[in-house]
Design a protein around this motif. Structure first.
Motif, PDB file in Angstrom:
ATOM      1  N   VAL A  58      85.317  46.672  21.899  1.00 45.37           N
ATOM      2  CA  VAL A  58      85.815  48.048  21.950  1.00 45.37           C
ATOM      3  C   VAL A  58      85.167  48.830  20.810  1.00 45.37           C
ATOM      4  CG1 VAL A  58      87.848  49.530  21.793  1.00 45.37           C
ATOM      5  CG2 VAL A  58      88.018  47.287  22.925  1.00 45.37           C
ATOM      6  N   VAL A  59      84.460  49.901  21.166  1.00 52.81           N
ATOM      7  CA  VAL A  59      83.759  50.715  20.174  1.00 52.81           C
ATOM      8  C   VAL A  59      84.272  52.154  20.237  1.00 52.81           C
ATOM      9  CG1 VAL A  59      81.522  51.652  19.477  1.00 52.81           C
ATOM     10  CG2 VAL A  59      81.679  49.285  20.266  1.00 52.81           C
ATOM     11  N   TYR A  60      84.624  52.696  19.059  1.00 54.73           N
ATOM     12  CA  TYR A  60      85.001  54.100  18.932  1.00 54.73           C
ATOM     13  C   TYR A  60      83.927  54.792  18.086  1.00 54.73           C
ATOM     14  CZ  TYR A  60      89.840  53.645  20.695  1.00 54.73           C
ATOM     15  OH  TYR A  60      90.952  53.455  21.480  1.00 54.73           O
ATOM     16  N   SER A  61      83.420  55.912  18.590  1.00 55.87           N
ATOM     17  CA  SER A  61      82.384  56.663  17.893  1.00 55.87           C
ATOM     18  C   SER A  61      82.888  58.082  17.649  1.00 55.87           C
ATOM     19  CB  SER A  61      81.096  56.674  18.726  1.00 55.87           C
ATOM     20  OG  SER A  61      80.076  57.398  18.092  1.00 55.87           O
ATOM     21  N   PHE A  62      83.284  58.356  16.402  1.00 55.20           N
ATOM     22  CA  PHE A  62      83.837  59.662  16.048  1.00 55.20           C
ATOM     23  C   PHE A  62      82.752  60.548  15.447  1.00 55.20           C
ATOM     24  CE2 PHE A  62      87.684  56.925  15.625  1.00 55.20           C
ATOM     25  CZ  PHE A  62      88.441  57.526  16.617  1.00 55.20           C
ATOM     26  N   GLY A  63      82.473  61.667  16.123  1.00 62.00           N
ATOM     27  CA  GLY A  63      81.429  62.574  15.676  1.00 62.00           C
ATOM     28  C   GLY A  63      80.137  62.309  16.419  1.00 62.00           C
ATOM     29  N   VAL A  64      79.909  63.056  17.494  1.00 63.12           N
ATOM     30  CA  VAL A  64      78.753  62.830  18.352  1.00 63.12           C
ATOM     31  C   VAL A  64      77.622  63.796  18.035  1.00 63.12           C
ATOM     32  CG1 VAL A  64      77.927  62.912  20.737  1.00 63.12           C
ATOM     33  CG2 VAL A  64      80.130  61.850  20.221  1.00 63.12           C
ATOM     34  N   GLY A  65      77.970  65.064  17.838  1.00 65.78           N
ATOM     35  CA  GLY A  65      76.930  66.063  17.620  1.00 65.78           C
ATOM     36  C   GLY A  65      76.015  66.152  18.832  1.00 65.78           C
ATOM     37  N   THR A  88      83.677  69.541  19.324  1.00 65.50           N
ATOM     38  CA  THR A  88      82.817  70.678  19.039  1.00 65.50           C
ATOM     39  C   THR A  88      82.290  71.301  20.340  1.00 65.50           C
ATOM     40  OG1 THR A  88      82.112  69.525  17.027  1.00 65.50           O
ATOM     41  CG2 THR A  88      80.819  71.440  17.722  1.00 65.50           C
ATOM     42  N   PRO A  89      82.474  72.608  20.540  1.00 64.88           N
ATOM     43  CA  PRO A  89      82.052  73.233  21.802  1.00 64.88           C
ATOM     44  C   PRO A  89      80.584  72.984  22.148  1.00 64.88           C
ATOM     45  CG  PRO A  89      83.427  74.736  20.547  1.00 64.88           C
ATOM     46  CD  PRO A  89      83.177  73.561  19.655  1.00 64.88           C
ATOM     47  N   SER A  90      79.697  73.036  21.158  1.00 65.62           N
ATOM     48  CA  SER A  90      78.277  72.833  21.450  1.00 65.62           C
ATOM     49  C   SER A  90      78.012  71.404  21.901  1.00 65.62           C
ATOM     50  CB  SER A  90      77.422  73.163  20.225  1.00 65.62           C
ATOM     51  OG  SER A  90      77.729  72.296  19.147  1.00 65.62           O
ATOM     52  N   THR A  91      78.768  70.450  21.366  1.00 66.35           N
ATOM     53  CA  THR A  91      78.605  69.057  21.782  1.00 66.35           C
ATOM     54  C   THR A  91      79.047  68.860  23.226  1.00 66.35           C
ATOM     55  OG1 THR A  91      78.870  68.191  19.536  1.00 66.35           O
ATOM     56  CG2 THR A  91      79.347  66.681  21.345  1.00 66.35           C
ATOM     57  N   VAL A  92      80.178  69.452  23.568  1.00 68.98           N
ATOM     58  CA  VAL A  92      80.675  69.363  24.946  1.00 68.98           C
ATOM     59  C   VAL A  92      79.647  69.937  25.913  1.00 68.98           C
ATOM     60  CG1 VAL A  92      82.490  70.093  26.525  1.00 68.98           C
ATOM     61  CG2 VAL A  92      83.086  69.449  24.171  1.00 68.98           C
ATOM     62  N   ASP A  93      79.080  71.092  25.560  1.00 67.47           N
ATOM     63  CA  ASP A  93      78.070  71.714  26.422  1.00 67.47           C
ATOM     64  C   ASP A  93      76.801  70.870  26.486  1.00 67.47           C
ATOM     65  OD1 ASP A  93      79.807  73.817  26.839  1.00 67.47           O
ATOM     66  OD2 ASP A  93      78.877  75.119  25.327  1.00 67.47           O
ATOM     67  N   TRP A  94      76.382  70.360  25.339  1.00 63.54           N
ATOM     68  CA  TRP A  94      75.149  69.564  25.280  1.00 63.54           C
ATOM     69  C   TRP A  94      75.263  68.305  26.132  1.00 63.54           C
ATOM     70  CZ3 TRP A  94      74.034  64.650  23.165  1.00 63.54           C
ATOM     71  CH2 TRP A  94      72.672  64.352  23.052  1.00 63.54           C
ATOM     72  N   LEU A  95      76.388  67.620  26.016  1.00 69.03           N
ATOM     73  CA  LEU A  95      76.578  66.394  26.794  1.00 69.03           C
ATOM     74  C   LEU A  95      76.617  66.678  28.294  1.00 69.03           C
ATOM     75  CD1 LEU A  95      79.174  64.408  24.663  1.00 69.03           C
ATOM     76  CD2 LEU A  95      76.842  63.692  25.215  1.00 69.03           C
ATOM     77  N   SER A  96      77.220  67.786  28.674  1.00 70.65           N
ATOM     78  CA  SER A  96      77.310  68.107  30.096  1.00 70.65           C
ATOM     79  C   SER A  96      75.942  68.390  30.703  1.00 70.65           C
ATOM     80  CB  SER A  96      78.220  69.315  30.313  1.00 70.65           C
ATOM     81  OG  SER A  96      77.661  70.486  29.747  1.00 70.65           O
ATOM     82  N   ALA A  97      74.959  68.713  29.841  1.00 71.01           N
ATOM     83  CA  ALA A  97      73.608  69.011  30.325  1.00 71.01           C
ATOM     84  C   ALA A  97      72.672  67.814  30.261  1.00 71.01           C
ATOM     85  CB  ALA A  97      73.011  70.161  29.507  1.00 71.01           C
ATOM     86  N   GLN A  98      73.161  66.673  29.736  1.00 71.61           N
ATOM     87  CA  GLN A  98      72.308  65.501  29.594  1.00 71.61           C
ATOM     88  C   GLN A  98      72.248  64.703  30.895  1.00 71.61           C
ATOM     89  OE1 GLN A  98      70.468  65.180  26.684  1.00 71.61           O
ATOM     90  NE2 GLN A  98      71.482  67.177  26.521  1.00 71.61           N
ATOM     91  N   PRO A  99      71.050  64.378  31.355  1.00 69.42           N
ATOM     92  CA  PRO A  99      70.931  63.582  32.579  1.00 69.42           C
ATOM     93  C   PRO A  99      71.097  62.099  32.280  1.00 69.42           C
ATOM     94  CG  PRO A  99      68.747  64.121  31.758  1.00 69.42           C
ATOM     95  CD  PRO A  99      69.731  64.796  30.826  1.00 69.42           C
ATOM     96  N   ASP A 100      71.579  61.383  33.269  1.00 67.30           N
ATOM     97  CA  ASP A 100      71.569  59.910  33.217  1.00 67.30           C
ATOM     98  C   ASP A 100      72.362  59.311  32.065  1.00 67.30           C
ATOM     99  OD1 ASP A 100      69.800  59.999  35.418  1.00 67.30           O
ATOM    100  OD2 ASP A 100      68.098  60.218  34.064  1.00 67.30           O
TER     101      ASP A 100
END
Length: 241
Positions: A58-65, A88-100
């Protein structure tokens, strides 16, 4: 001196060692050294102990950027699931745009805190500019009107919500909130087997003494320091068996 040459110098091990030494001499960084020798690997600047990681970890990663290289490496190398947290709003948006993005990268847009509540985060100020990626609890000059309200939970509450009774590896990079979060975690007897923490004592109002106090408490709880990054701020701890 040209910029490419200067950049190569700044990236050299000798330059980084000298810079850390100077910061230690003037009291900006702590004098630390590893307390135990264990097998360790470096991925994305994070030093971790690989020996006990497997598909059940089980891995928890706090702070993605905007960098999930470390998380993706763990998923690929050990076939485990990473629970990543960042409101962070920019992180949420960035992840939603990442493929695969692999299915085993399980993202939660939550902040980690010492309370279950809605908290306000403010962008860090870097070079007189507001960061779009790094947010903190501290409202620096000029950002008081740029705060965002986000859902926050204690680590214990997150574990309950996700159905976990333990955490094998926890990475913490949360822009100065790590001190209260770690105290709360230890107060509730939550002890991940492995802790990878970036300490932010360089933020105004924190200072290295606060980091030293948290390290002392971790040691008293049974953690041993096994790796230190080139900057002296990313520290890796292993819980004694």
């Amino acid at each position: 001196m040209s910029k490419p040459i200067l950049k190569r110098i700044e990236q050299s091990n000798g330059y980084k060692f000298t810079k850390l030494l100077v910061k230690r001499l003037v009291g900006e960084e702590l004098w630390l050294r590893p307390e135990i020798r264990v097998n360790r690997l470096n991925s994305g600047g994070w030093l971790f102990h690989p020996d006990n990681l497997n598909s059940e970890s089980v891995v928890y990663s706090f702070g993605v950027g905007e960098n999930i290289d470390f998380d993706l490496m763990l998923i690929k190398q050990y076939d485990l699931a990473v629970h990543a947290f960042d409101p962070t709003p920019s992180t949420v948006d960035w992840l939603s745009a990442q493929p695969d993005i692999p299915e085993k990268f399980d993202f939660h847009p939550w902040a980690v805190s010492d309370t279950d509540d809605i908290i306000t985060l403010y962008p860090r100020v870097r070079g007189n500019k507001k960061s779009k990626v790094m947010y903190t609890l501290i409202a620096e000059e000029g950002v008081a009107d740029s705060g965002v309200d986000v859902p926050a939970f204690m680590i214990g509450s997150m574990m309950s919500k996700l159905g976990h009774t333990h955490v094998d590896l926890m990475k913490i990079d949360i822009e100065g909130a790590e001190y209260d979060v770690l105290d709360n975690m230890l107060d509730n007897s939550i002890k991940p087997q492995q802790l990878l923490i970036e300490f932010h004592h360089r933020i105004a109002g924190i200072g290295p003494k606060k980091t030293a106090a948290v390290i002392r408490r971790l040691r008293e709880t049974g953690y041993q320091l096994f790796a230190i990054s080139e900057t002296g701020r990313e520290l890796s701890f292993l819980l004694e068996n």
